[in-house]
Design an enzyme around this catalytic site. Sequence first.
Site, PDB file in Angstrom:
ATOM      1  N   THR A 165     -69.728  42.542  12.445  1.00 51.23           N
ATOM      2  CA  THR A 165     -69.777  41.211  11.870  1.00 51.23           C
ATOM      3  C   THR A 165     -69.289  40.249  12.925  1.00 51.23           C
ATOM      4  O   THR A 165     -68.435  40.614  13.724  1.00 51.23           O
ATOM      5  CB  THR A 165     -68.794  41.129  10.672  1.00 51.23           C
ATOM      6  OG1 THR A 165     -69.076  42.195   9.774  1.00 51.23           O
ATOM      7  CG2 THR A 165     -68.893  39.815   9.939  1.00 51.23           C
ATOM      8  N   ARG A 193     -76.312  45.921  -2.054  1.00 50.63           N
ATOM      9  CA  ARG A 193     -74.931  46.129  -1.607  1.00 50.63           C
ATOM     10  C   ARG A 193     -74.394  44.860  -0.947  1.00 50.63           C
ATOM     11  O   ARG A 193     -75.069  44.215  -0.159  1.00 50.63           O
ATOM     12  CB  ARG A 193     -74.891  47.281  -0.607  1.00 50.63           C
ATOM     13  CG  ARG A 193     -73.504  47.547  -0.009  1.00 50.63           C
ATOM     14  CD  ARG A 193     -73.312  46.889   1.340  1.00 50.63           C
ATOM     15  NE  ARG A 193     -72.101  47.366   2.016  1.00 50.63           N
ATOM     16  CZ  ARG A 193     -71.612  46.863   3.142  1.00 50.63           C
ATOM     17  NH1 ARG A 193     -72.220  45.858   3.734  1.00 50.63           N
ATOM     18  NH2 ARG A 193     -70.511  47.358   3.684  1.00 50.63           N
ATOM     19  N   VAL A 194     -73.180  44.500  -1.314  1.00 47.69           N
ATOM     20  CA  VAL A 194     -72.475  43.399  -0.662  1.00 47.69           C
ATOM     21  C   VAL A 194     -71.186  43.956  -0.087  1.00 47.69           C
ATOM     22  O   VAL A 194     -70.448  44.658  -0.783  1.00 47.69           O
ATOM     23  CB  VAL A 194     -72.167  42.262  -1.665  1.00 47.69           C
ATOM     24  CG1 VAL A 194     -71.351  41.166  -0.991  1.00 47.69           C
ATOM     25  CG2 VAL A 194     -73.455  41.687  -2.238  1.00 47.69           C
ATOM     26  N   GLY A 195     -70.913  43.676   1.166  1.00 46.38           N
ATOM     27  CA  GLY A 195     -69.698  44.167   1.803  1.00 46.38           C
ATOM     28  C   GLY A 195     -68.580  43.144   1.762  1.00 46.38           C
ATOM     29  O   GLY A 195     -68.563  42.238   0.920  1.00 46.38           O
ATOM     30  N   ASP A 196     -67.651  43.273   2.697  1.00 40.20           N
ATOM     31  CA  ASP A 196     -66.477  42.397   2.694  1.00 40.20           C
ATOM     32  C   ASP A 196     -66.773  41.004   3.237  1.00 40.20           C
ATOM     33  O   ASP A 196     -66.103  40.042   2.888  1.00 40.20           O
ATOM     34  CB  ASP A 196     -65.349  43.023   3.516  1.00 40.20           C
ATOM     35  CG  ASP A 196     -65.712  43.186   4.997  1.00 40.20           C
ATOM     36  OD1 ASP A 196     -66.892  43.443   5.295  1.00 40.20           O
ATOM     37  OD2 ASP A 196     -64.815  43.061   5.849  1.00 40.20           O
ATOM     38  N   ASP A 218     -65.855  48.801   8.331  1.00 40.98           N
ATOM     39  CA  ASP A 218     -66.417  49.397   7.133  1.00 40.98           C
ATOM     40  C   ASP A 218     -66.026  48.574   5.906  1.00 40.98           C
ATOM     41  O   ASP A 218     -64.994  48.779   5.283  1.00 40.98           O
ATOM     42  CB  ASP A 218     -65.907  50.842   6.979  1.00 40.98           C
ATOM     43  CG  ASP A 218     -66.597  51.574   5.840  1.00 40.98           C
ATOM     44  OD1 ASP A 218     -67.142  50.901   4.945  1.00 40.98           O
ATOM     45  OD2 ASP A 218     -66.591  52.820   5.844  1.00 40.98           O
ATOM     46  N   GLY A 219     -66.888  47.616   5.592  1.00 40.94           N
ATOM     47  CA  GLY A 219     -66.573  46.656   4.543  1.00 40.94           C
ATOM     48  C   GLY A 219     -66.355  47.269   3.179  1.00 40.94           C
ATOM     49  O   GLY A 219     -65.579  46.754   2.380  1.00 40.94           O
TER      50      GLY A 219
END
Length: 305
Positions: A165, A193-196, A218-219
């Site tokens: 990111t 999927r949505v990460g951090d 690794d979100g």
Amino acid sequence: TAWRVLELGGSELDAVERGCGQCEIDQCDGSVGYGGSPDESGETTLDAMIMDGNTMEVGAVADLRRVKNAIGVARKVIEYTKHTLLVGESASLFAVRMGFPYEDLTTQKSLSLYSEWLNQSCQPNYWKNVVPDSSKSCGPYKRPEEVTYKEEQTSSQRSVHNHDTIGMVVIGVSGTVASGTSTNGAIHKIPGRVGDSPIAGAGSYADSTAGGAAATGDGDIMMRFLPSYQAVEYMRMGTDPTVACQKVISRIQKYAPKFFGAIICANTTGSYGAACNKIPGFTQFHFMVSNPLLGQPTEQIVDCI
């Protein structure tokens, strides 16, 4: 780019938006912007957020489709809505209303990454406890009739270059803080999927009374700990930015010793630091700093803990 915006009199938010936006254009690391990290169906989607540490306003988009400038759309969420986070197809419709063009986010590179993955029986992927066996074959997957849980592998199957990111913290001359992130997420992620990255307090956090932080890695694991919020709270208590970052990493280590991740921290006086979790293939973390003392953007390196 961000530093130049500040020098030309732009605001801290302008600097974050333009800096992250430059990475979207440059497709930094293949992990930011269009043409990278195709999901399980071969599509590239984008997540981004921007935060104003003076007002505590956040604008964010997740699972954004067919619009390249994700951080730009996130900024418009602050400016033109009372919301914080817009997602999916509806976020794209909002973007078009705000004057962003629809564009194909797929490139030859993302198509070839996708077909390579299909040829490797869809390995690695993010499914578990499904049929057919997700460690050996492609889906579509479904719940087994009888559930027999396999012990989940805690070590990350992904190499550190598989996703990342851009995270940015900007401290203005008067101590004003802004932060932001932009990413195309984890490669071969399950659609939706949505990460951090677009989550305030996870991907980044800014508070002009304390400082700012931004996380990468690794979100799916990191977002559970709100690492950026936690780091800013440590700095509020007077903790040195480097130590604040280290404490956040240590906290996650207790639950996920093999997670891939790093965090950058800066307080309102301009002190900064970073920390990362040491795993095979990832023993140091590189990040860039610009400030009046350095004269030009400078790469910094920290050893992981």
